[in-house]
Motif scaffolding. Sequence first.
Motif, PDB file in Angstrom:
ATOM      1  N   LYS A 695       0.546  -0.997  -0.058  1.00 46.99           N
ATOM      2  CA  LYS A 695      -0.128   0.250  -0.254  1.00 46.99           C
ATOM      3  C   LYS A 695       0.764   1.193  -0.395  1.00 46.99           C
ATOM      4  CE  LYS A 695      -4.122  -1.900   1.995  1.00 46.99           C
ATOM      5  NZ  LYS A 695      -3.583  -3.239   2.074  1.00 46.99           N
ATOM      6  N   GLY A 696       2.474   1.288  -0.471  1.00 50.70           N
ATOM      7  CA  GLY A 696       2.744   2.499   0.464  1.00 50.70           C
ATOM      8  C   GLY A 696       3.457   2.670  -1.183  1.00 50.70           C
ATOM      9  N   GLY A 697       3.881   1.411  -1.951  1.00 53.00           N
ATOM     10  CA  GLY A 697       4.003   1.717  -3.310  1.00 53.00           C
ATOM     11  C   GLY A 697       4.688   0.716  -3.619  1.00 53.00           C
ATOM     12  N   GLU A 698       5.388   1.142  -4.938  1.00 53.75           N
ATOM     13  CA  GLU A 698       6.685  -0.255  -5.819  1.00 53.75           C
ATOM     14  C   GLU A 698       7.801   0.243  -5.476  1.00 53.75           C
ATOM     15  OE1 GLU A 698       6.749  -1.814 -10.497  1.00 53.75           O
ATOM     16  OE2 GLU A 698       5.964  -0.053  -9.537  1.00 53.75           O
ATOM     17  N   SER A 699       8.703  -1.494  -5.101  1.00 53.12           N
ATOM     18  CA  SER A 699      10.286  -1.972  -4.803  1.00 53.12           C
ATOM     19  C   SER A 699      10.638  -1.168  -6.150  1.00 53.12           C
ATOM     20  CB  SER A 699      10.010  -2.930  -4.355  1.00 53.12           C
ATOM     21  OG  SER A 699      10.453  -3.781  -5.206  1.00 53.12           O
ATOM     22  N   PHE A 700      12.488  -0.788  -5.789  1.00 47.72           N
ATOM     23  CA  PHE A 700      12.634  -0.894  -7.171  1.00 47.72           C
ATOM     24  C   PHE A 700      13.176  -1.753  -7.864  1.00 47.72           C
ATOM     25  CE2 PHE A 700      14.137   3.001  -6.368  1.00 47.72           C
ATOM     26  CZ  PHE A 700      15.808   3.369  -7.046  1.00 47.72           C
ATOM     27  N   PRO A 701      13.178  -2.775  -9.393  1.00 48.58           N
ATOM     28  CA  PRO A 701      13.587  -3.540 -10.160  1.00 48.58           C
ATOM     29  C   PRO A 701      14.127  -4.622  -9.355  1.00 48.58           C
ATOM     30  CG  PRO A 701      14.638  -2.228 -11.443  1.00 48.58           C
ATOM     31  CD  PRO A 701      13.649  -0.864 -10.357  1.00 48.58           C
ATOM     32  N   SER A 702      13.908  -5.982  -9.661  1.00 47.46           N
ATOM     33  CA  SER A 702      15.145  -6.801  -9.157  1.00 47.46           C
ATOM     34  C   SER A 702      15.894  -6.837 -11.019  1.00 47.46           C
ATOM     35  CB  SER A 702      14.362  -8.203  -9.712  1.00 47.46           C
ATOM     36  OG  SER A 702      13.691  -8.480 -10.977  1.00 47.46           O
ATOM     37  N   GLU A 703      16.620  -8.279 -10.139  1.00 46.15           N
ATOM     38  CA  GLU A 703      17.446  -8.361 -11.507  1.00 46.15           C
ATOM     39  C   GLU A 703      16.857  -9.134 -12.661  1.00 46.15           C
ATOM     40  OE1 GLU A 703      19.969 -12.155 -11.101  1.00 46.15           O
ATOM     41  OE2 GLU A 703      19.270 -11.771  -9.357  1.00 46.15           O
ATOM     42  N   ILE A 704      17.480  -8.925 -13.811  1.00 48.35           N
ATOM     43  CA  ILE A 704      16.408  -9.230 -14.692  1.00 48.35           C
ATOM     44  C   ILE A 704      16.793 -10.942 -15.334  1.00 48.35           C
ATOM     45  CG2 ILE A 704      16.558  -8.969 -17.503  1.00 48.35           C
ATOM     46  CD1 ILE A 704      16.824  -5.326 -16.978  1.00 48.35           C
ATOM     47  N   LEU A 705      16.135 -11.997 -15.521  1.00 47.37           N
ATOM     48  CA  LEU A 705      16.528 -12.989 -15.692  1.00 47.37           C
ATOM     49  C   LEU A 705      15.588 -12.587 -17.588  1.00 47.37           C
ATOM     50  CD1 LEU A 705      15.634 -15.451 -12.811  1.00 47.37           C
ATOM     51  CD2 LEU A 705      18.050 -13.910 -13.832  1.00 47.37           C
ATOM     52  N   SER A 706      16.323 -13.701 -18.054  1.00 43.43           N
ATOM     53  CA  SER A 706      15.774 -14.575 -19.254  1.00 43.43           C
ATOM     54  C   SER A 706      16.089 -15.506 -19.503  1.00 43.43           C
ATOM     55  CB  SER A 706      16.839 -13.757 -20.102  1.00 43.43           C
ATOM     56  OG  SER A 706      17.178 -12.195 -20.268  1.00 43.43           O
ATOM     57  N   ALA A 707      15.404 -15.902 -20.865  1.00 41.59           N
ATOM     58  CA  ALA A 707      15.074 -17.199 -21.459  1.00 41.59           C
ATOM     59  C   ALA A 707      14.399 -17.746 -22.701  1.00 41.59           C
ATOM     60  CB  ALA A 707      14.373 -18.119 -20.379  1.00 41.59           C
TER      61      ALA A 707
END
Length: 1020
Positions: A695-707
């Motif tokens: 309810k306070g907001g959104e975190s920073f993004p994670s590392e990026i995984l790919s496939a």
Amino acid sequence: MNVRRHFLLSLLAASLFPQMGGAQELPTEVRQEIGRFLDATAKKEISVGRIKIDSVAIIGNTLQLFANMNCAYIPFREKNVAEIYTGVNALLPAEFAKYHLQIRTNKRSIEELIPQALRSKKGKKAKTFNPGAGTPLTTNLSAPYTPANGLRDRHIALWQSHGFYYEPKLTRWEWQRARIFQTVEDLYTQSYVLPFLVPMLENAGANVLLPRERDCQTVEVIVDNDGNLNSRSVYTENIADKAWTQGNGKGFAHLRNQYIDFENPFKEGTFRTIETIKKGKESTAEWIPEIPSTGRYAVYVSYQTLPNSTDDALYTVYHKGGATRFKVNQQMGGGTWIYLGTFGFDAGKNKTCKVTLSNRSAKAGQTVTADAVKIGGGMGNIARRLSDAGVTENIKSLDANAAIVHKEMPEVDYPYETSGYPRFCEAARYWLQWAGIPDSVYSESQGKNDYTDDYKCRGIWVNYLAGGSSANPTEKGLNIPVDMAFAFHSDAGTTLNDSIIGTLGIYHTNACNGVFSNGASRYLSHDLTDLIQSNIVRDIRALHEPDWTRRGKWNQSYYEARVPCVPTMLLELLSHQNFADMRYGLDPRFRFTVSRAIYKGMLQFLCSQYNMDYIVQPLPVNRMSLRMASENEVELTWQPVTDPLEPTATAEKYIVYTRIGDGDFDNGVLVDKNCYRTVLPSGVVCSYKVTAVNKGGESFPSEILSAGRAFNSQGTVLVINGFDRISAPADFVAAAPADTLLAGFLDDLDHGVPYIKDISYIGKMKEFRRSIPWMDDDASGFGDSYGNYESQVIAGNTFDYPAVHGAAILKAGYSFVSGSDEAVENGQVDLNDYKYVDFILGKECQTKMGRGGIMPLEFKTFSKPMQDAIAAYCSQGGNIFISGSYVGTDLWDNRLAKAEDSDKKFATEVLKYKWRTGQAATMGKVKSVASPFAVLTGDYSYHNELNPDSYVVESPDAIEPAGKEAYTVMRYSENNLSAGIAYRGAYKTCVLGFPFESIRTESEREALMKAVLTFFNENE
């Protein structure tokens, strides 16, 4: 004077002035003892001068003790206020026991200096400052989640100190502060504000307004209804039920490449207008830019505010990741650049990358206006020279009301000059001119002194933003209800013993009769300052440096603190001139911590003003893995991260963002659990990142995984991202007794690793002698640094390397999935499930924070759990490819960690390599050499210099084969040191002393990856 009048005046005097009886004088020694008690209380938290009891008064049954301002620097809370009163009461003589004690400082009782947000009983009589009402300036309609207990609908004005400016007395552009410790304050504070603080505030729902350019992209494209200078960009209108017409008044036009004096581009053109509809067929305006090069660009829109303007103008940005819709309240903010967001665009001109504006609205009959769209940051375009009216001497901010002194200059016909720097480097004064702000705001001196104009314009700009709103109803302006303002600075000052200068807060209460427009006390600025400073110091002490210094909270008349008509703090975070401070200050981890602390302080303050409970946005998730769940489906999993400093920062849901191929990330999908399944198309790299929300907001993004799923796949490769490191550059303090003589940063040894990119680096440090003093900003003394990179963006760790490796794997005919190193270490991912493993180590190596020795080292290449997992994998006949700059140095020769025999044994006996030397090459070229593994061929180049595209590899490792079945397969071209080895026995390894993802070209990476995978497949 008659007797009766004299008697009445005597009574009045008696009622106004406290009376002290001779028998009730507080003895001097008691005052001193109370001062010592308050000193001891203060020193638990802050570093200030002595606290003294300046005077004593008795008013009725109240004993008042007046302490000096040093006492006001204590962060007062209900607990320590109670302890202070208990302690001081115990020191008073018995005859004072009948009085109620009140301790006062800074014109308030100490209990009144407890921030409203931290009081258990909220005073109903205390006015709050809450101008926000109705629709905010901009709203992202495509966001999948809206915070309820964050900063939604709040408007925050903030700025990052100074900037490049024109100094007419020297007839040159220059920084406002010295080049020191590889940065300059004018850029340094940006390294907090732009990559960390602003996104945190926006993730909490706030509209953040800046008086400097926020986009470091040097390209700028203007698309306007009045034509497009030097561009084939197109503005078009599509007419349906309602028609576009010419607006009545002035608008933006881009008529020239540079602007002089007080030229205002927002007064040189026209704008378009249309009536809103609720039903029927919508009409639209389109801005189709011609983008010179593929990249990420900030998007700004402009319009005019009219008496009947709509509050829900519907803009859509079409970009590489799809389409993102915004609602813009055109009842405010007209006649300037309004930031929407930053997006990826392909080079060229096409309708898949454009901005549109619709006349569809929730209410028919209102007015939508359309003017120019700005894409990208650009280069500075304000040209300056000596004013025809002359020049004046610079005046410090604290002395802003001092007499103006004119300076005589030679009679020379000086030309107009632009800075030649990217606009994000420039001071606020120049952005405000380009943004259409009146010259009365950005040039109080009327062109005679850009230095004083710059620091003055920031506070005046806040009032112009808020002009006409409830925050500043008596002045004209943009009608934006600004909730608070924040000036982010670093300070000067040095210590000879490597102690911390630390953090200072500044506010001002005496302006405007001590109240804001709604009657709320300007002591709310004290509350804001206390909350932010307290969060900063607490978090730094808890996470990085227990001895971080908390300085005072100054109630002083600095221009930036005094002028804004809203609660305002001026922060001096640390001393950019002090080596001990900057050992922390150059580290991205420290910058994240500080920025999060500032955001938390703002959140506490603003929620208290609106009588809301606050919730802090979560930390980024970790322990990510991506696996094939079926023939054409992948499953992404992750784990939330607990914030030990903030109990409300708990993840409730998550957003998964997807990128297909060379596109950009989409607007995200909200999910309830920590897993996500989706279809994986064939023949293309698909990438995913995750944020946590509450309810306070959104975190920073994670590392990026790919496939990626290959057509006719030859097998599946597991890509492990082990490159988590972000850090400051290497530093040193000479061994005693020379420790007081020499110290500094060793950029050639290890430049460190920026988070994503660095916009504050200027060049290597060149003066290491502590004894050399600052003389002026061109001779900075100890810490003096080169400026050859000061206008460039330096690439860092993008956390996006599985996609780089995966693209080459897919090209070689193999499928791939990926995971984080933590997921392998905790057993979430089993290497034995895969025939091939590609382990990314980048510039991973054991790294300290600040002075070191306080917190454990981070970012070891091969942790014990990872070693065990790799050893078990190899014992089962696996094939593992490893690349990184410090694969040998981190285990054999890390300056910060003792070499462990078990680590070296793992490298030599399992992976079959041994370390020869660090800093093995400088030219960035390797060549294959003859070996039993003929397929491992080719010549390759990697990024060996600082650049905007890839992190630099300044210290690659030379590694040699360990064991009779291991061979050198590559050497550095400049010196023939061994750059890579391969081993073939019961299993296979290939280890490189430089990172695969740092190889310069896609074709080189494809060739090398194909060679490695072919080697793994041979003789099977």
